[in-house]
Design an enzyme around this catalytic site. Structure first.
Site, short mmCIF file in Angstrom:
data_model
loop_
_atom_site.label_atom_id
_atom_site.label_comp_id
_atom_site.label_asym_id
_atom_site.label_seq_id
_atom_site.Cartn_x
_atom_site.Cartn_y
_atom_site.Cartn_z
N SER A 1 17.00 -11.09 2.27
CA SER A 1 15.97 -11.64 1.37
C SER A 1 14.86 -12.34 2.14
O SER A 1 14.37 -13.40 1.74
CB SER A 1 16.59 -12.61 0.35
OG SER A 1 17.54 -11.95 -0.44
N SER B 1 17.73 -4.23 3.34
CA SER B 1 18.24 -3.17 2.45
C SER B 1 17.96 -1.79 3.03
O SER B 1 18.82 -0.90 3.00
CB SER B 1 17.63 -3.30 1.05
OG SER B 1 16.22 -3.27 1.10
N ASP C 1 9.65 1.11 4.42
CA ASP C 1 10.77 0.44 5.07
C ASP C 1 11.77 1.44 5.63
O ASP C 1 12.22 1.34 6.78
CB ASP C 1 11.49 -0.48 4.08
CG ASP C 1 10.59 -1.59 3.56
OD1 ASP C 1 9.45 -1.72 4.06
OD2 ASP C 1 11.02 -2.31 2.65
N THR D 1 0.82 -1.21 0.00
CA THR D 1 0.00 0.00 0.00
C THR D 1 0.85 1.26 0.00
O THR D 1 0.37 2.33 -0.36
CB THR D 1 -0.92 0.02 1.24
OG1 THR D 1 -0.15 -0.34 2.39
CG2 THR D 1 -2.07 -0.95 1.09
N LEU E 1 12.34 -8.47 5.80
CA LEU E 1 12.50 -7.70 7.04
C LEU E 1 13.34 -6.44 6.82
O LEU E 1 13.85 -5.84 7.76
CB LEU E 1 13.14 -8.56 8.13
CG LEU E 1 12.34 -9.80 8.54
CD1 LEU E 1 13.09 -10.59 9.61
CD2 LEU E 1 10.95 -9.41 9.06
#
Length: 385
Positions: free
Chosen positions: A123, A129, A173, A36, A126
């Site tokens: 990967s 990056s 993130d 979203t 979580l």
């Protein structure tokens, strides 16, 4: 040892002198609100007590010498020269952040030696990056005493991912890694960037169960979902799917399905998911964990059926977790999808039941062994004193 301590120790071993400073940026888990963010919608993540540490010291030139401890690779580039992509994928997160910081602060050319280490599983959904980008952004800000806010550092991380690495991600993130708050979930409006901290429920634990099915969001599936969402928004004459109400969607759903079935399914997920996040915030305030669990289950089903980003292993893991937790709490896939982790809000007295149910059933059904983490909601990026 924590990554912060390891980074300090390994810096001295690698470079032969002591680091001057260390920063730590957490990973994040998303409780509800998937895909979203780039639709200008709502999300509810929290920063977690797994993250990336950078120990560093100034140099008297313009070079950055970077040692990625966990993969034993080194990278060197000069801040007085144009910053170009590296052949090392991880190094592009570092180079890109510095490049876009220089776009805002052209005077920044301070050289440094850096050691990076992380305990965020890569990967896994979580945000390893984002933790790397935000930790490098904070490092550069401290090195140059730059007038950058934490929000700006987060958005530079997103710009790096979009333009330098090649994943068209949203801003959730990086905002969470930069602005996380201890013991709180963050209700984020990804359009206005307004953040409303919501206390995590008392008597509950955050369990993150890694399916150990790896994903790579740059391979195209993530970007194709974004394109399908943009097609649907354009169909409704909207800037983003955030602007399309449930009523508007229902009114023209059949027409959109006939025009582009994938765009229809993607829009159905995003529009319903935004509503679920808003309802989840209300459920948390009312301490209605039954309702929150229902919303998490509906979110997972929508990701599986309409956004099509789960996989059989993650579906299996979610089902095991939901049965073990029961009605008071919930479980769903978290992250970009195509593998990665399941997040669970589980009553403290059911944590061991959950751990045992997963241990007894997941590997038996999939042939893959899970990894089980208990997490706490933590503060965002900070200097380690």
């Amino acid at each position: 040892m924590k990554p912060q301590q390891i980074a300090v120790q390994k810096f001295e071993e690698h470079f032969g002198y002591k680091a001057e400073r260390t920063v730590f940026a957490p990973g994040r888990v998303n409780i509800i609100g998937e895909h979203t963010d780039y639709n200008d919608g709502f999300v509810m993540p929290c920063a977690i007590n797994y993250g990336t540490a950078v120990s560093f010291a100034k140099r008297d030139d313009h070079k950055w010498r970077v040692f990625a401890l966990d993969i034993n690779e080194q990278e060197e580039f000069d801040l007085s020269q144009p910053i170009e992509p590296s052949e090392h994928k991880w190094a592009n997160y570092v180079r890109g952040v510095v490049k876009y910081i220089q776009a805002q602060c052209p005077e920044f050319k301070q050289g440094a030696d850096l050691v990076i280490t992380s305990d965020v599983p890569m990967s896994s959904g979580l945000s390893s990056s984002a933790a790397l980008e935000v930790s490098i952004g904070k490092t550069a800000q401290l090195l140059g005493d730059l007038p950058l806010s934490l929000q700006q550092i987060a958005l530079i991380g997103q710009e790096t991912e979009n333009k330098f690495v090649g994943c068209n991600c949203g801003n959730m993130d990086q905002l969470t890694s930069a602005l996380g708050q201890k013991d709180h979930f963050l209700m984020i409006d990804c359009r206005s960037l307004e953040i409303s901290p919501t206390p995590e429920p008392q008597g509950y634990s955050i369990a993150i169960i890694n399916s150990n099915v790896k994903h790579d969001l740059v391979t195209g599936e993530y970007n194709s979902r974004r394109e399908q969402c943009e097609f649907a928004a354009h169909f409704f004459g909207a800037k983003k799917l955030r602007d399309v109400t449930a009523e508007q969607f229902i009114e023209r759903a059949a027409e959109l399905r006939d025009t582009n079935e994938l765009a229809y399914k993607r829009a159905k997920h995003i529009i319903s998911e935004n509503q679920r996040v808003l309802e989840a915030a209300e459920a948390l305030k009312a301490n209605n964990m039954v309702k929150l669990g229902e919303l998490m289950a509906a979110s997972h089903n929508s990701m599986r059926d309409d956004f099509e980003i789960t996989c059989p292993e993650v579906d299996c893991l979610t089902e095991i977790a939901q049965k073990a937790i029961g009605k008071n709490g919930g479980a769903r896939m978290t992250g970009g999808g195509f593998g990665g982790c399941v997040v669970c809000l589980v009553p403290n007295d059911k944590v061991e039941n959950l751990r045992q149910a997963v241990a007894e059933n997941y590997e038996k059904q999939t042939g893959i062994k899970e990894t089980f983490h208990l997490c706490t909601a933590c503060d965002g990026v900070h200097e380690v004193v």
